[in-house]
Design an enzyme around this catalytic site. Structure first.
Site, PDB file in Angstrom:
ATOM      1  CB  SER A   1      -0.861  -0.092   1.285  1.00 51.32           C
ATOM      2  OG  SER A   1      -1.697   1.043   1.528  1.00 51.32           O
TER       3      SER A   1
ATOM      4  CE1 TYR B   1      -4.474  -1.994   4.574  1.00 51.79           C
ATOM      5  CE2 TYR B   1      -3.762   0.122   4.135  1.00 51.79           C
ATOM      6  CZ  TYR B   1      -4.227  -1.324   3.612  1.00 51.79           C
ATOM      7  OH  TYR B   1      -4.145  -1.411   2.495  1.00 51.79           O
TER       8      TYR B   1
END
Length: 343
Positions: free
Chosen positions: A136, A161
């Site tokens: 990501s 995350y």
């Protein structure tokens, strides 16, 4: 080829499965079908794949089988890999969402770290030729150097995350180094388009606009995102799957490159390379929905980075990656799908 797609009922996984089938690959798709958002949308994506196969059955398509399975289930994953003997693996299964990770951090450990370890083990023991996995753009964290380069340091994440995605990159490198397992990590930059998740910006905004509710616009709409259309992302994934990671013979441990390795391990950004201000994004959505939004302007949220901007030069050089969908065309396609799907 026989390809495992994890997270096959997800936004990216379902579209990727469809494209792989279209070119003749045999796809096994797995997904836990959890209730992080409406299971009915996930089931509709799986039905879309089945409908695609039915409509195009006269073509030389591959096959698709779906298995409901949790990548955090160690025994089930061992059995899956041993039984199926995949050629390649695309791991898209993950607990998603920056903001949810602030409230529920441990759910990210189970899926994004423990689950990914099970995938690495499955690939290691069953001679998988190439593992590609979703990282990501959030791994860039406090890095303010623009555009974000895969050769930059990414040691300062600001959400669990992001930290879990960085962990996955490090775990993959270890397996590439110890077991010569070719692995490639893709740092996705704000993927959008038809069939996306309800917790993503476009669906949240569209739902509020049609309901006559106000939308929360963080950082007063000033932050920029490298919005990347789903079709461009999937084309890039397939090219990366086909381009098996190799070692970098020029890698130097005295001046280490963070994107390559003497092991068969690579990291790439995959984005549009054309950042758009959030307010422009919202105005484009308003245009294609034919309705104005009541905007609630707010400061930047914890865990969010002000801007994202992908340097994709390495991906262009290695696989000739060229995103071609403008934000205007992409949002129009989303708006048309949204109005049709939700009626």
């Amino acid at each position: 080829m026989k390809i495992l797609v994890t997270g096959a009922a997800g936004f990216i996984g379902s579209k990727l499965s469809e494209e792989l089938i279209a070119r003749g690959d045999d796809v096994v798709g797995i997904d836990i079908l959890n209730d992080y958002y409406a299971v009915s949308l996930k089931e509709a994506r799986l039905k879309r794949i089945d409908d695609f196969i039915q409509v195009n059955q006269s073509q030389n398509l591959g096959t698709f089988r779906f298995i409901k399975l949790d990548i955090a289930d160690r025994q089930a994953m061992e059995t899956l890999f041993a039984d199926e003997q995949f050629d390649k693996v695309m791991n898209l299964a993950a607990q998603a969402g920056v903001r949810y990770s602030i409230e529920n951090p441990l759910s990210y450990v189970d899926s994004n770290i423990v689950g990914f370890a099970h995938i690495l083990e499955g690939c290691r023991h069953n001679k998988v030729k190439h593992l590609v996995y979703a990282s990501s753009s959030s791994v860039y964290g406090l890095n303010e150097s623009m555009p974000f380069s895969i050769h930059d340091n990414v040691d300062h994440p600001i959400s669990l995350y992001a930290a879990s995605k960085k962990s996955g990159e490090l775990m993959a490198h270890t397996y590439s180094h110890l077991y010569q397992l070719p692995t490639t990590g893709l740092r996705f930059f704000t993927v959008y388009g038809p069939w996306d998740r309800p917790d993503m910006a476009l669906q949240k905004f569209a739902k509020a606009i049609f309901a006559g509710d106000s939308i929360d616009v963080y950082n007063y709409g000033k932050h920029r995102r490298d919005f990347t259309y789903i079709d461009d992302i999937v084309k890039g994934i397939i090219r990366v799957l086909d381009n098996v990671a190799e070692s970098n013979p020029d890698w130097d441990g005295k001046i280490p490159d963070s994107a390559t390795s003497p092991a068969p391990w690579r990291i790439y950004n995959i984005g549009n390379q054309q950042p758009v201000e959030l307010m422009t994004y919202i105005e484009t959505l308003e245009e294609h929905l034919g309705k104005k939004a009541d905007k609630n302007l707010l400061p930047l949220q914890p865990g969010d980075v002000p801007d994202t901007f992908a340097d994709v030069d390495d991906l262009v050089q290695d696989i000739d990656y060229k995103p071609s969908t403008s934000v205007g065309d992409g949002i129009k396609a989303f708006a048309d799908w949204y109005k049709s799907f939700y009626k």
